[in-house]
Design a protein around this motif. Structure first.
Motif, mmCIF file in Angstrom:
data_model
loop_
_atom_site.group_PDB
_atom_site.id
_atom_site.type_symbol
_atom_site.label_atom_id
_atom_site.label_comp_id
_atom_site.label_asym_id
_atom_site.label_seq_id
_atom_site.Cartn_x
_atom_site.Cartn_y
_atom_site.Cartn_z
ATOM 1 N N ALA A 31 -2.397 0.800 6.938
ATOM 2 C CA ALA A 31 -3.633 0.197 6.441
ATOM 3 C C ALA A 31 -3.384 -0.555 5.133
ATOM 4 C CB ALA A 31 -4.701 1.267 6.235
ATOM 5 N N LEU A 32 -2.593 0.059 4.260
ATOM 6 C CA LEU A 32 -2.284 -0.568 2.978
ATOM 7 C C LEU A 32 -1.439 -1.818 3.172
ATOM 8 C CD1 LEU A 32 -1.481 2.494 0.668
ATOM 9 C CD2 LEU A 32 -3.450 0.982 0.502
ATOM 10 N N ARG A 35 -3.543 -4.600 4.443
ATOM 11 C CA ARG A 35 -4.376 -5.078 3.339
ATOM 12 C C ARG A 35 -3.556 -6.002 2.431
ATOM 13 N NH1 ARG A 35 -8.600 -6.447 2.205
ATOM 14 N NH2 ARG A 35 -9.565 -6.165 0.197
ATOM 15 N N GLU A 118 -9.883 5.204 5.909
ATOM 16 C CA GLU A 118 -10.704 3.985 5.903
ATOM 17 C C GLU A 118 -11.084 3.596 4.476
ATOM 18 O OE1 GLU A 118 -11.366 6.703 7.758
ATOM 19 O OE2 GLU A 118 -10.481 5.851 9.591
ATOM 20 N N ALA A 121 -8.097 2.211 2.653
ATOM 21 C CA ALA A 121 -7.770 0.856 3.088
ATOM 22 C C ALA A 121 -8.699 -0.159 2.433
ATOM 23 C CB ALA A 121 -7.855 0.750 4.599
#
Ligand SMILES: [Zn+2]
Length: 139
Positions: A31-32, A35, A118, A121
């Motif tokens: 997720a990171l 991003r 979530e 993120a």
């Protein structure tokens, strides 16, 4: 001859008392990373906009009055400050990834519970879980 460094056990254990599974850690990492990629694309886009504004300013500034020049300078400054804030967010995400590797990332500073993936993120700099954050804001 130097002794081989012990890379197998060093820094592998999470510092926090609660544990996260490897799968969860991977999910946060993904997720990171996603991003960070998004932000980098946004940063590139902003940079090319700045270049374009700069070019406009140089090429068709002949007929400009002072107001036009002022507007263009303002637009460019806006773009630059946008680029800087994106860069800051990229740094935040990169720092988060480093802390994740060290096992010190993604835990609520107040209650010690894991912060949902979530949320991390969306807000890589989050240090509190949603519940604690709300309590904090109500004070
Ligand atoms: Zn909490």
């Amino acid at each position: 001859m130097a002794k081989p460094a012990d890379t197998r056990t060093a820094g592998r254990k999470p510092v926090a008392k609660a544990t996260r599974t490897a799968a969860e850690t991977e999910k946060i990492r993904a997720a990171l990373a996603a991003r960070r990629d998004e932000l980098r694309a946004e940063y590139d886009r902003t940079l090319s906009e700045i270049t374009e504004l700069q070019r406009d300013r140089l090429t068709d500034s002949a007929g400009d009055d002072q107001a036009d020049t002022g507007t263009k300078t303002f637009e460019r400054e806006q773009e630059i400050s946008l680029a800087n804030s994106i860069l800051e967010r990229i740094t935040q995400v990169e720092r988060a990834l480093e802390r994740l590797d060290e096992g010190g990332y993604g835990w609520c500073e107040r209650c010690g519970n894991p912060i949902p993936v979530e949320r991390l993120a969306a807000f890589p700099s989050a240090t509190l879980c949603v519940t604690c954050k709300q309590l904090e804001e109500r004070r």
